[in-house]
Design a protein around this motif. Structure first.
Motif, short mmCIF file in Angstrom:
data_model
loop_
_atom_site.label_atom_id
_atom_site.label_comp_id
_atom_site.label_asym_id
_atom_site.label_seq_id
_atom_site.Cartn_x
_atom_site.Cartn_y
_atom_site.Cartn_z
N GLU A 152 6.81 -5.63 -1.99
CA GLU A 152 6.06 -4.65 -1.19
C GLU A 152 5.62 -3.48 -2.05
O GLU A 152 4.50 -2.99 -1.94
CB GLU A 152 6.93 -4.16 -0.04
CG GLU A 152 6.26 -3.10 0.82
CD GLU A 152 7.20 -2.54 1.87
OE1 GLU A 152 6.71 -1.88 2.82
OE2 GLU A 152 8.44 -2.75 1.76
N LYS A 153 6.50 -3.02 -2.93
CA LYS A 153 6.19 -1.88 -3.78
C LYS A 153 5.11 -2.21 -4.80
O LYS A 153 4.46 -1.31 -5.33
CB LYS A 153 7.45 -1.40 -4.49
CG LYS A 153 8.49 -0.82 -3.54
CD LYS A 153 9.78 -0.46 -4.26
CE LYS A 153 10.81 0.10 -3.30
NZ LYS A 153 12.10 0.42 -3.96
N ASN A 154 4.92 -3.50 -5.09
CA ASN A 154 3.94 -3.91 -6.10
C ASN A 154 2.63 -4.39 -5.49
O ASN A 154 1.75 -4.86 -6.22
CB ASN A 154 4.53 -5.01 -6.98
CG ASN A 154 5.54 -4.48 -7.97
OD1 ASN A 154 5.55 -3.30 -8.29
ND2 ASN A 154 6.41 -5.36 -8.45
N GLU A 155 2.49 -4.30 -4.19
CA GLU A 155 1.26 -4.77 -3.56
C GLU A 155 0.09 -3.89 -3.98
O GLU A 155 0.21 -2.67 -4.09
CB GLU A 155 1.41 -4.74 -2.04
CG GLU A 155 2.32 -5.84 -1.50
CD GLU A 155 2.43 -5.80 0.01
OE1 GLU A 155 1.88 -4.83 0.61
OE2 GLU A 155 3.06 -6.69 0.59
N ALA A 156 -1.06 -4.52 -4.20
CA ALA A 156 -2.25 -3.78 -4.62
C ALA A 156 -2.63 -2.72 -3.60
O ALA A 156 -3.11 -1.64 -3.96
CB ALA A 156 -3.41 -4.76 -4.81
#
Length: 419
Positions: A376-380
């Motif tokens: 989730e933290k790495n979602e664009a």
């Protein structure tokens, strides 16, 4: 305007709180000795009481000089030329402690050893003892430290209720890029940092503001046991590829480039982080939370609660020192660095209120750690929201540090032609 609950800032805070809950931060904190004092999270900015005492200088009449029985730390700093007076100034920070008794130390060491799953007789126990000590020393408020810088005597203090003093003082004129050393003869001995150096940063040019935890150093900020291991047991390890990137940046940019290293850690970790920075990264000023917490549990709170507000506050301070510099800011995706660097609606962030000050934002996408919610933290979409309205070529999310150097070169070359 979007509802407050949907702002990048509040979404980042929600992700952090979810991580704390799922990784059972509260349980680990309560298992550590002396945890009663950690019911209020560490260093959420200066409390109103601390600010009130400092503003009214309540401690001034009771101030006493440090003695050889104290532990004194002098923190390296950066000098800048005041836009108002034209004189060179620097913020001098000193910390003063009383040495802690052995019984309390052993209790805390045992708590850390057990929380991390080590046996009571583990070989690492000596390392834990050495690193835990600064969290257990009693702080010394209302204390003055005398420092000698060349032929000039400086009075630092008095220390506040956190055992810290912060004084903006005039310093000798010097060339930008130069270093000037200072030292104290009082409060030496084991554990003290009796020497410091002042770096002279000119008004113009480039600057680097780098996060530390999980940006350039493995800290495991999403895992309480991981934080304890990486802080008190393991040899501090750099993020692969980051020392090489920073060395390349240092060799490419002018020698008078100003470097700042920003961590949400309490200042109790200053010696530990200074040694790590010295081994792997270019010289620069370490900026940590200005509170002391007599429990290791406070470290876990510091690294996971209100980190965005803290980093925003410190970047604003750097901006007051060097408003004409062009900054490259570097962070990671594990916590709230994207929001701290780019969020506008809640915090009126620097990129938008000081146009041109932040020239480039680099965010390391952390993919090689067992972090709760890391996908989730790495979602664009997260990065798009965090950097909304910032020109697309002014921010970059990367996995391989090697891809950043070309971007830095392009940004700095463009910046040379801007007014």
């Amino acid at each position: 305007m979007a509802h407050k609950s949907h702002t990048p800032s509040t979404l980042a805070s929600t992700m952090q709180m979810r991580t704390r809950k799922e990784k059972k931060f509260d349980e680990i904190e309560s298992s550590l000795g002396l945890a009663k004092s950690s019911t209020v999270p560490l260093a959420q900015g200066k409390s109103w009481f601390t600010s009130w005492l400092n503003r009214l200088k309540i401690l001034q009449p009771f101030a006493k000089p440090a003695t050889d029985n104290d532990v004194v730390w002098l923190l390296d700093n950066t000098a800048y030329r005041s836009l108002r007076t034209g004189t060179w100034q620097a913020e001098f920070v000193a910390a003063v402690f009383e040495r802690e008794d052995k019984e309390t130390l052993m209790e805390m060491v045992t708590a850390v050893v057990r929380a991390t799953g080590l046996s009571d007789d583990a070989a690492e126990r000596a390392t834990v003892e050495e690193r835990v000590l600064p969290f257990l020393w009693d702080i010394r408020p209302a204390t003055i430290v005398t420092v000698n810088q060349v032929s000039k005597e400086l009075k630092l203090g008095p220390t506040n209720i956190n055992g810290l003093s912060s004084n903006v003082l005039n310093v000798f004129s010097s060339n930008k890029g130069s270093l000037l050393k200072a030292s104290t003869k009082i409060g030496g001995g084991w554990g003290s940092i009796a020497k410091m150096q002042t770096y002279y940063a000119g008004e113009d040019g480039w600057g680097i503001i780098s996060d530390i935890d999980d940006t350039i150093k493995v800290t495991m900020t999403s895992d309480p046991v991981g934080i304890l291991r990486e802080t008190f047991i393991s040899s501090p390890a750099p993020i692969p590829g980051m020392p090489e990137l920073y060395a390349d940046i240092k060799s490419f940019l002018p020698n008078d480039t100003a470097w700042f290293y920003l961590s949400a850690s309490p200042y109790n970790l200053y010696p530990f982080l200074k040694q790590f920075r010295r081994k792997y990264y270019p010289p620069g000023t370490l900026i940590l939370r200005d509170s002391s917490w007599k429990t290791v549990a406070g470290l876990l709170s510091a690294l996971t609660l209100r980190t965005e507000e803290y980093k925003v506050d410190r970047m604003k301070k750097i901006n007051t020192w060097l408003p004409r510099r062009k900054m490259i800011v570097i962070g990671d995706s594990t916590q709230s660095d994207p929001e701290a660097y780019g969020e506008m609606q809640v915090h009126s962030m620097l990129y938008r209120t000081v146009p041109g000050w932040i020239q480039l934002i680099l965010i390391r996408k952390a993919t090689n750690i067992a972090a709760v919610g890391i996908d989730e933290k790495n979602e664009a979409e997260r990065f798009e929201k965090a950097f909304q309205d910032i020109p697309r070529d002014a921010w970059h999310v990367f996995e391989d540090p090697a891809e950043c150097m070309d971007i830095v070169m392009k940004t700095t070359q463009q910046g040379q032609h801007e007014p």
